[in-house]
Design a protein around this motif. Structure first.
Motif, PDB file in Angstrom:
ATOM      1  N   MET A  70       0.845  -1.203   0.000  1.00 12.93           N
ATOM      2  CA  MET A  70       0.000   0.000   0.000  1.00 12.93           C
ATOM      3  C   MET A  70       0.877   1.249   0.000  1.00 12.93           C
ATOM      4  N   ARG A  71       0.480   2.240  -0.775  1.00 16.85           N
ATOM      5  CA  ARG A  71       1.280   3.460  -0.884  1.00 16.85           C
ATOM      6  C   ARG A  71       1.289   4.243   0.427  1.00 16.85           C
ATOM      7  N   ASP A  72       2.393   4.915   0.662  1.00 14.51           N
ATOM      8  CA  ASP A  72       2.566   5.685   1.885  1.00 14.51           C
ATOM      9  C   ASP A  72       2.086   7.115   1.666  1.00 14.51           C
ATOM     10  N   PHE A  73       1.043   7.492   2.383  1.00 13.31           N
ATOM     11  CA  PHE A  73       0.506   8.844   2.292  1.00 13.31           C
ATOM     12  C   PHE A  73       0.743   9.615   3.586  1.00 13.31           C
ATOM     13  N   LEU A  97      -2.688  15.216  -2.203  1.00 13.19           N
ATOM     14  CA  LEU A  97      -3.270  14.015  -2.789  1.00 13.19           C
ATOM     15  C   LEU A  97      -4.563  14.392  -3.489  1.00 13.19           C
ATOM     16  N   MET A  98      -4.741  13.917  -4.716  1.00 14.75           N
ATOM     17  CA  MET A  98      -5.971  14.164  -5.467  1.00 14.75           C
ATOM     18  C   MET A  98      -6.735  12.862  -5.621  1.00 14.75           C
ATOM     19  N   ILE A  99      -8.048  12.933  -5.449  1.00 10.16           N
ATOM     20  CA  ILE A  99      -8.924  11.771  -5.581  1.00 10.16           C
ATOM     21  C   ILE A  99      -9.967  12.080  -6.648  1.00 10.16           C
ATOM     22  N   GLY A 100     -10.083  11.207  -7.654  1.00  9.41           N
ATOM     23  CA  GLY A 100     -11.045  11.466  -8.714  1.00  9.41           C
ATOM     24  C   GLY A 100     -11.257  10.279  -9.619  1.00  9.41           C
ATOM     25  N   ALA A 108       2.684  15.343  -7.179  1.00  8.77           N
ATOM     26  CA  ALA A 108       1.697  15.052  -6.140  1.00  8.77           C
ATOM     27  C   ALA A 108       1.331  13.570  -6.188  1.00  8.77           C
ATOM     28  N   LYS A 109       0.400  13.164  -5.356  1.00  9.45           N
ATOM     29  CA  LYS A 109      -0.072  11.780  -5.349  1.00  9.45           C
ATOM     30  C   LYS A 109      -1.541  11.755  -5.753  1.00  9.45           C
ATOM     31  N   ALA A 110      -2.032  10.563  -6.110  1.00 10.19           N
ATOM     32  CA  ALA A 110      -3.412  10.479  -6.595  1.00 10.19           C
ATOM     33  C   ALA A 110      -3.999   9.099  -6.354  1.00 10.19           C
ATOM     34  N   ILE A 111      -5.309   9.089  -6.136  1.00  9.79           N
ATOM     35  CA  ILE A 111      -6.074   7.847  -6.026  1.00  9.79           C
ATOM     36  C   ILE A 111      -7.186   7.882  -7.060  1.00  9.79           C
ATOM     37  N   HIS A 112      -7.222   6.863  -7.893  1.00 11.29           N
ATOM     38  CA  HIS A 112      -8.227   6.759  -8.953  1.00 11.29           C
ATOM     39  C   HIS A 112      -9.420   5.951  -8.448  1.00 11.29           C
ATOM     40  N   TYR A 134       0.239   5.586  -9.063  1.00 10.23           N
ATOM     41  CA  TYR A 134      -0.994   6.033  -8.419  1.00 10.23           C
ATOM     42  C   TYR A 134      -1.736   4.798  -7.917  1.00 10.23           C
ATOM     43  N   SER A 135      -2.699   5.013  -7.043  1.00 14.12           N
ATOM     44  CA  SER A 135      -3.487   3.921  -6.495  1.00 14.12           C
ATOM     45  C   SER A 135      -4.869   3.904  -7.130  1.00 14.12           C
TER      46      SER A 135
END
Length: 234
Positions: free
Chosen positions: A1-4, A176-179, A194-198, A220-221
């Motif tokens: 799991m990615r480290d946030f 972190l961006m979520i979209g 930056a980081k992102a979660i799809h 990205y996750s």
């Protein structure tokens, strides 16, 4: 799991991340095509409308109103200027029905926002589309109080995000961006550090789709539902 663990600010897309949106466009396209079947086949109408939307994006931007104008222009073009005023009127009604759709929040979104807010993350909303329509939807959603900042962007490219983060004094490494859109919500953020979660939505506009090569090597996750985002923040 990615480290946030370095994340201090979390951005959320709106359409098809917080609430349903694209489904209404797909349904409207079907309605529009049926109005013009005396001029062209359903498939051809759909293809030509998409081309018209892309051509008009620099003029009208994203959103229902620009979509309405593209439908009207397409009707005039397909009919060689002979389209009846009753059809134009019905096209306008299609758009108005879209604008008056009751808001449908996606399952779990309020719990996610409430949980992250309670953990003292700074939450921002970064969406694109028509300003008035997005304000209407946000007001109906009851979610506005969770966000420290709300931004309706003309587009979601790297420069748009850089400008937003600079304005809000946010370090990309802490963002972190979520979209739901790889093209608009994920890849531009990865490209600026930056980081992102799809969070995929079951329907995606063709303009928002990307190729496998565009995502290859991008870190990205992906989660199957918005509620799964919380597993990164235990």
């Amino acid at each position: 799991m990615r480290d946030f663990s370095d994340i201090k600010v979390i951005g959320f897309d709106a359409d098809d991340t917080l609430w349903v949106n694209e489904t209404y466009f797909r349904n409207a396209e079907v309605e529009f095509a049926k109005l013009l079947t005396s001029y062209e086949t359903l498939n051809k109408i759909d293809q030509e409308l998409y081309k018209m939307e892309l051509k008009n994006l620099p003029l009208y931007g994203y959103g229902i109103k620009g979509f309405m104008l593209s439908m009207i222009e397409m009707a005039i073009e397909l009919s060689d200027g002979e389209v009846k005023s009753t059809i134009i009127s019905e096209i306008l009604n299609i758009g108005k029905r879209m604008l008056n759709k009751p808001l449908e929040l996606l399952d779990g979104i309020e719990n996610v926002l409430k949980t992250l807010y309670s953990k003292n993350y700074r939450l921002i909303l970064a969406t694109k589309g028509d300003l008035l329509d997005q304000e209407r939807k946000l007001d109906q959603s009851g979610l506005a109080n969770y966000f420290h900042h709300i931004e309706v962007l003309s587009d979601k490219k790297e420069q748009n995000y850089n400008t937003l983060l600079d304005h809000l004094d946010i370090d990309p490494n802490e963002f972190l961006m979520i979209g739901n859109s790889l093209k608009s919500d994920i890849l531009p953020l990865i490209n600026i550090g930056a980081k992102a979660i799809h969070v995929p939505f079951h329907t995606t506009w063709a303009h928002e789709k990307v190729t496998i090569s565009e995502t290859e090597g991008k870190a990205y996750s992906t989660v199957s539902s918005i509620s799964e985002v919380l597993k990164y923040f235990n």
